[in-house]
Design a protein around this motif. Structure first.
Motif, PDB file in Angstrom:
ATOM      1  N   THR A  66      36.460  -4.520  19.291  1.00 43.78           N
ATOM      2  CA  THR A  66      35.294  -4.148  20.097  1.00 43.78           C
ATOM      3  C   THR A  66      34.798  -5.343  20.907  1.00 43.78           C
ATOM      4  N   TYR A  67      34.709  -6.483  20.259  1.00 44.67           N
ATOM      5  CA  TYR A  67      34.276  -7.701  20.942  1.00 44.67           C
ATOM      6  C   TYR A  67      35.306  -8.160  21.968  1.00 44.67           C
ATOM      7  N   GLN A  68      36.558  -8.234  21.557  1.00 42.51           N
ATOM      8  CA  GLN A  68      37.605  -8.770  22.433  1.00 42.51           C
ATOM      9  C   GLN A  68      37.757  -7.925  23.708  1.00 42.51           C
ATOM     10  N   GLU A  69      37.757  -6.608  23.549  1.00 42.54           N
ATOM     11  CA  GLU A  69      37.923  -5.734  24.717  1.00 42.54           C
ATOM     12  C   GLU A  69      36.751  -5.877  25.687  1.00 42.54           C
ATOM     13  N   ILE A  71      34.355  -8.385  26.036  1.00 42.77           N
ATOM     14  CA  ILE A  71      34.173  -9.677  26.709  1.00 42.77           C
ATOM     15  C   ILE A  71      35.256  -9.895  27.768  1.00 42.77           C
ATOM     16  N   ALA A  72      36.382  -9.220  27.610  1.00 45.62           N
ATOM     17  CA  ALA A  72      37.462  -9.326  28.594  1.00 45.62           C
ATOM     18  C   ALA A  72      37.297  -8.324  29.733  1.00 45.62           C
ATOM     19  N   PHE A  73      37.139  -7.046  29.398  1.00 43.23           N
ATOM     20  CA  PHE A  73      37.198  -6.009  30.431  1.00 43.23           C
ATOM     21  C   PHE A  73      35.896  -5.825  31.204  1.00 43.23           C
ATOM     22  N   LEU A  74      34.755  -6.225  30.653  1.00 42.03           N
ATOM     23  CA  LEU A  74      33.533  -6.159  31.468  1.00 42.03           C
ATOM     24  C   LEU A  74      33.672  -7.013  32.732  1.00 42.03           C
ATOM     25  N   PRO A  75      33.966  -8.315  32.622  1.00 44.58           N
ATOM     26  CA  PRO A  75      34.103  -9.097  33.856  1.00 44.58           C
ATOM     27  C   PRO A  75      35.337  -8.731  34.667  1.00 44.58           C
ATOM     28  N   LEU A  76      36.448  -8.424  34.013  1.00 41.35           N
ATOM     29  CA  LEU A  76      37.665  -8.080  34.755  1.00 41.35           C
ATOM     30  C   LEU A  76      37.460  -6.843  35.619  1.00 41.35           C
ATOM     31  N   CYS A  77      36.752  -5.864  35.102  1.00 41.37           N
ATOM     32  CA  CYS A  77      36.568  -4.614  35.841  1.00 41.37           C
ATOM     33  C   CYS A  77      35.375  -4.663  36.784  1.00 41.37           C
ATOM     34  N   CYS A  78      34.581  -5.733  36.730  1.00 39.58           N
ATOM     35  CA  CYS A  78      33.558  -5.963  37.754  1.00 39.58           C
ATOM     36  C   CYS A  78      34.167  -6.594  39.007  1.00 39.58           C
ATOM     37  N   HIS A  79      35.321  -7.236  38.837  1.00 36.52           N
ATOM     38  CA  HIS A  79      35.992  -7.925  39.942  1.00 36.52           C
ATOM     39  C   HIS A  79      36.985  -6.974  40.600  1.00 36.52           C
ATOM     40  N   ILE A 249      28.395  -1.163  37.417  1.00 30.92           N
ATOM     41  CA  ILE A 249      29.287  -0.197  38.076  1.00 30.92           C
ATOM     42  C   ILE A 249      30.667  -0.841  38.199  1.00 30.92           C
ATOM     43  N   PRO A 250      31.630  -0.420  37.393  1.00 34.62           N
ATOM     44  CA  PRO A 250      32.955  -1.067  37.444  1.00 34.62           C
ATOM     45  C   PRO A 250      33.627  -0.894  38.801  1.00 34.62           C
ATOM     46  N   SER A 251      34.175  -1.988  39.311  1.00 36.52           N
ATOM     47  CA  SER A 251      34.947  -1.933  40.560  1.00 36.52           C
ATOM     48  C   SER A 251      36.330  -1.347  40.323  1.00 36.52           C
ATOM     49  N   ILE A 252      36.815  -1.454  39.100  1.00 37.34           N
ATOM     50  CA  ILE A 252      38.120  -0.935  38.711  1.00 37.34           C
ATOM     51  C   ILE A 252      37.917   0.027  37.554  1.00 37.34           C
ATOM     52  N   SER A 253      38.433   1.231  37.700  1.00 42.27           N
ATOM     53  CA  SER A 253      38.343   2.228  36.625  1.00 42.27           C
ATOM     54  C   SER A 253      39.737   2.678  36.230  1.00 42.27           C
ATOM     55  N   PHE A 254      39.879   3.048  34.976  1.00 40.43           N
ATOM     56  CA  PHE A 254      41.163   3.499  34.458  1.00 40.43           C
ATOM     57  C   PHE A 254      41.029   4.904  33.881  1.00 40.43           C
ATOM     58  N   GLN A 263      46.360   0.361  25.175  1.00 45.05           N
ATOM     59  CA  GLN A 263      45.945   0.288  23.767  1.00 45.05           C
ATOM     60  C   GLN A 263      44.504  -0.193  23.624  1.00 45.05           C
ATOM     61  N   LEU A 264      43.636   0.310  24.513  1.00 39.80           N
ATOM     62  CA  LEU A 264      42.218   0.011  24.413  1.00 39.80           C
ATOM     63  C   LEU A 264      41.553   1.066  23.535  1.00 39.80           C
ATOM     64  N   ARG A 265      40.792   0.609  22.564  1.00 39.08           N
ATOM     65  CA  ARG A 265      40.165   1.516  21.602  1.00 39.08           C
ATOM     66  C   ARG A 265      38.656   1.627  21.786  1.00 39.08           C
ATOM     67  N   TYR A 266      38.063   0.710  22.521  1.00 36.53           N
ATOM     68  CA  TYR A 266      36.605   0.706  22.698  1.00 36.53           C
ATOM     69  C   TYR A 266      36.203   0.846  24.160  1.00 36.53           C
ATOM     70  N   TYR A 267      36.780   0.034  25.029  1.00 37.98           N
ATOM     71  CA  TYR A 267      36.347  -0.020  26.426  1.00 37.98           C
ATOM     72  C   TYR A 267      36.727   1.238  27.198  1.00 37.98           C
ATOM     73  N   SER A 268      35.815   1.668  28.054  1.00 40.16           N
ATOM     74  CA  SER A 268      36.057   2.702  29.062  1.00 40.16           C
ATOM     75  C   SER A 268      35.024   2.488  30.158  1.00 40.16           C
ATOM     76  N   SER A 269      35.149   3.178  31.273  1.00 42.93           N
ATOM     77  CA  SER A 269      34.156   3.036  32.340  1.00 42.93           C
ATOM     78  C   SER A 269      32.778   3.502  31.882  1.00 42.93           C
ATOM     79  N   ASP A 270      32.728   4.543  31.047  1.00 41.86           N
ATOM     80  CA  ASP A 270      31.439   5.012  30.529  1.00 41.86           C
ATOM     81  C   ASP A 270      30.800   3.966  29.624  1.00 41.86           C
TER      82      ASP A 270
END
Length: 293
Positions: A66-69, A71-79, A249-254, A263-270
């Motif tokens: 939960t933490y790893q996903e 701290i990584a995907f919040l900034p990555l998907c804002c860019h 608002i994520p700039s990148i959505s999956f 293999q993401l178990r926690y992160y999503s755009s929601d």
């Protein structure tokens, strides 16, 4: 050092007085003292393996994702195009593991000061340590301050996966550190740092957020639930020199299929959007603090 009593290990820290988390232990897998900190790895009864530094839980196998996903995907998907990423800290390898999953990321540079944490993680925490051997990753055993001073306008995203502000991590919560991150970012770049829990140490959270606000044109706070962290949650500060950025608002959505493939178990755009919706008490305190700057 390991605070074991009757088969239970307990976390006690001055940062959250009057409360502690205890884990039932099957086995002590590793115990040592590096140049920088005490290192302990436990095999627990219900939470898998756990890494503890200076008496503070860094991660458990049960909920580390939960933490790893986040701290990584919040900034990555804002860019819009996070090709080049710098990770400061993250010696367990979990953040590198998650950053490497992002399809836009081409290279990851990681700077960890404690070589012993790296070796211990590779040996005893392979579910995270595998991130340290990913082909996208270049690993440096060095001080993050010194490294960034030599790298100007180079990175799209900088992620600081530090331990709490005691011992070797104290400097990573200072204004000077945010200024150095800003200098190491490319135009439009984004930083993300863990900032503690607003249930137990709201002063630390607001101070870290204010450092970020004073350096970057835009700053925001997000949080995630991690059951084995103090109070069950941890916050992240995000900053950018872009005054128009909307962190929530994520700039990148999956798609769900893409998230499954990664293999993401926690992160999503929601979850991304929801992470920036703060409890009223925290939002009120943080707003009052910002008005005094």
């Amino acid at each position: 050092m390991n605070s074991l009593k009757n088969g239970w290990w307990s976390e006690r820290c001055e940062l959250w007085p009057g409360v502690c988390l205890s884990l039932e232990v099957d086995e002590v897998l590793h115990e040592s003292k590096s140049q920088y900190q005490d290192i302990l790895v436990l095999k627990t009864k219900n939470h898998g393996r756990a890494l503890i530094l200076d008496g503070i839980i860094q991660c458990t196998e049960a909920d580390e994702f939960t933490y790893q996903e986040m701290i990584a995907f919040l900034p990555l998907c804002c860019h819009k195009s996070p090709k080049k990423v710098l990770v400061i800290g993250g010696g367990d390898g979990g953040v590198a593991r998650e950053v490497a999953k992002h399809p836009y990321v081409e290279s990851i540079t990681q700077v960890e000061i404690d070589a012993e944490v790296l070796e211990v993680s590779k040996k005893y925490l392979p579910f995270m340590g595998k991130g340290l051997s990913h082909p996208k990753l270049t690993l440096h055993v060095a001080d993050g301050f010194d490294f960034m001073a030599q790298h100007q306008e180079e990175f799209d995203v900088i992620i600081t996966d530090s331990s709490d502000p005691v011992g070797p991590a104290v400097s990573l919560f200072q204004k000077e550190y945010f200024e150095m991150m800003r200098s190491a970012l490319k135009p439009g770049g984004i930083v993300c740092s863990q900032s503690g829990t607003f249930y137990a140490n709201i002063e630390q959270v607001t101070q870290t957020l204010n450092h970020c606000r004073s350096v970057f044109a835009s700053a925001a706070l997000a949080y995630v639930t991690v059951p084995t962290y103090p109070t069950g949650q941890i916050a992240f500060v995000l900053g950018s020199c872009d005054p128009e950025i909307k962190f929530d608002i994520p700039s990148i959505s999956f798609t769900d299929d893409e998230l499954e493939q990664m293999q993401l178990r926690y992160y999503s755009s929601d979850i991304h959007r929801a992470a920036f919706v703060l409890p009223r008490f925290a939002k009120k305190i943080l707003s009052n603090e910002s008005s005094t700057l």
